[in-house]
Design an enzyme around this catalytic site. Structure first.
Site, PDB file in Angstrom:
ATOM      1  N   SER A   1      52.456  36.745  21.302  1.00 20.84           N
ATOM      2  CA  SER A   1      52.921  35.722  20.284  1.00 20.84           C
ATOM      3  C   SER A   1      53.688  34.840  20.999  1.00 20.84           C
ATOM      4  O   SER A   1      54.177  33.624  20.415  1.00 20.84           O
ATOM      5  CB  SER A   1      53.678  36.371  19.233  1.00 20.84           C
ATOM      6  OG  SER A   1      55.059  36.897  19.456  1.00 20.84           O
TER       7      SER A   1
ATOM      8  N   LYS B   1      61.355  35.698  19.218  1.00 24.51           N
ATOM      9  CA  LYS B   1      60.538  34.521  18.752  1.00 24.51           C
ATOM     10  C   LYS B   1      61.782  33.420  19.358  1.00 24.51           C
ATOM     11  O   LYS B   1      62.737  33.609  19.771  1.00 24.51           O
ATOM     12  CB  LYS B   1      60.518  34.319  17.367  1.00 24.51           C
ATOM     13  CG  LYS B   1      59.493  35.472  16.389  1.00 24.51           C
ATOM     14  CD  LYS B   1      58.058  35.359  17.173  1.00 24.51           C
ATOM     15  CE  LYS B   1      57.420  36.479  16.473  1.00 24.51           C
ATOM     16  NZ  LYS B   1      56.091  36.489  16.850  1.00 24.51           N
TER      17      LYS B   1
END
Length: 253
Positions: free
Chosen positions: A67, A122
């Protein structure tokens, strides 16, 4: 008689010498206990220091998904600075004083709101009070387009997910018009004490678009550097034979 006395002294001397050698050659019980206690004490001190460092200062994390490609790759191992944003004190709601505050653009390790006990990595995109939106995959912050050279797009078609409907509670779009998708959503306002996270691999990242804002207390730290990296799937011993030497020691930014 003189001969007998001389022999007696000689035998006594040999016996005495044998006793002395036996005493010096064997470790006394008290000495063994002392040695064992010193070893246990050293182990407990080392283990205690390890727990303190891991809890409050630095912890190792592994990247399991793509991701954050190409910033972080599957098989990267990170050292994360937990003191940067103030480490949490176990079994309490307390936190140590922070050395810094999260900033837009930081890569953050945190616990997501929908998976307690699991760590995500993230990029922080939205600060408290920011107005965020996306149009055809292009990000807007406070009404302005954001240049994101680190972002990767796969070119796949847009995706709709019913899980994104949480955004409607924070969106200026109401009613049936609120239908957020992966590449088109907002504008929405980040509430106080909350943060909005996105993966750099923008078309293949489960992030705040799907499960919402991240509270301040869920933020655990900021990655320092990659201390080890290997290419998974390159064989049963790929962790030894497929090391990414060029990534070792790389700073994360």
């Amino acid at each position: 008689m003189a001969v007998m006395r001389e022999m007696h002294r000689s035998v006594a001397g040999r016996a005495t010498g044998h006793s002395q050698r036996s005493t010096s050659g064997a470790r006394a019980p008290g000495t063994k206990r002392h040695w064992a206690w010193e070893w246990i004490k050293s182990f407990l001190i080392a283990f205690g220091l390890f727990l303190v460092i891991r809890t409050f200062l630095v912890e190792a994390f592994r990247i399991p998904t793509g991701s954050m490609e190409n910033t972080l790759l599957v098989g990267d191992f990170l050292l994360v600075n937990k003191a940067a944003f103030g480490a949490g004190v176990p079994f309490t709601d307390m936190r140590l004083p922070a050395l810094a505050q999260p900033r837009r653009g930081d890569i953050i390790v945190f616990v997501p709101p929908h998976e307690d006990g699991k760590n995500y990595v993230k990029r922080l995109i939205g600060m408290p009070g920011d107005t965020l939106g996306m149009e055809n995959g292009a990000l807007f912050v406070n009404g302005l387009p954001v240049d994101e050279p680190h972002v990767r797009h796969s070119g796949s078609s847009d995706v709709y997910s019913a899980g994104m409907f949480w955004q409607c509670d924070y969106s200026a779009t109401i009613g049936d018009a609120c239908r957020p998708t992966r590449d088109n959503w907002g504008p929405l306002v980040v509430p106080a004490g909350r943060y909005f996270m996105l993966g750099d691999n923008r078309d293949d990242s489960e992030d705040s678009r799907y499960w919402g804002f991240v509270p301040r207390e869920a933020i655990k730290g900021r990655p320092l550097f990659i201390y080890y990296s290997f290419e998974p799937g390159a064989g049963s011993a790929s962790w030894l034979t497929a090391i990414r030497w060029h990534r070792l020691g790389s700073r994360v930014h």
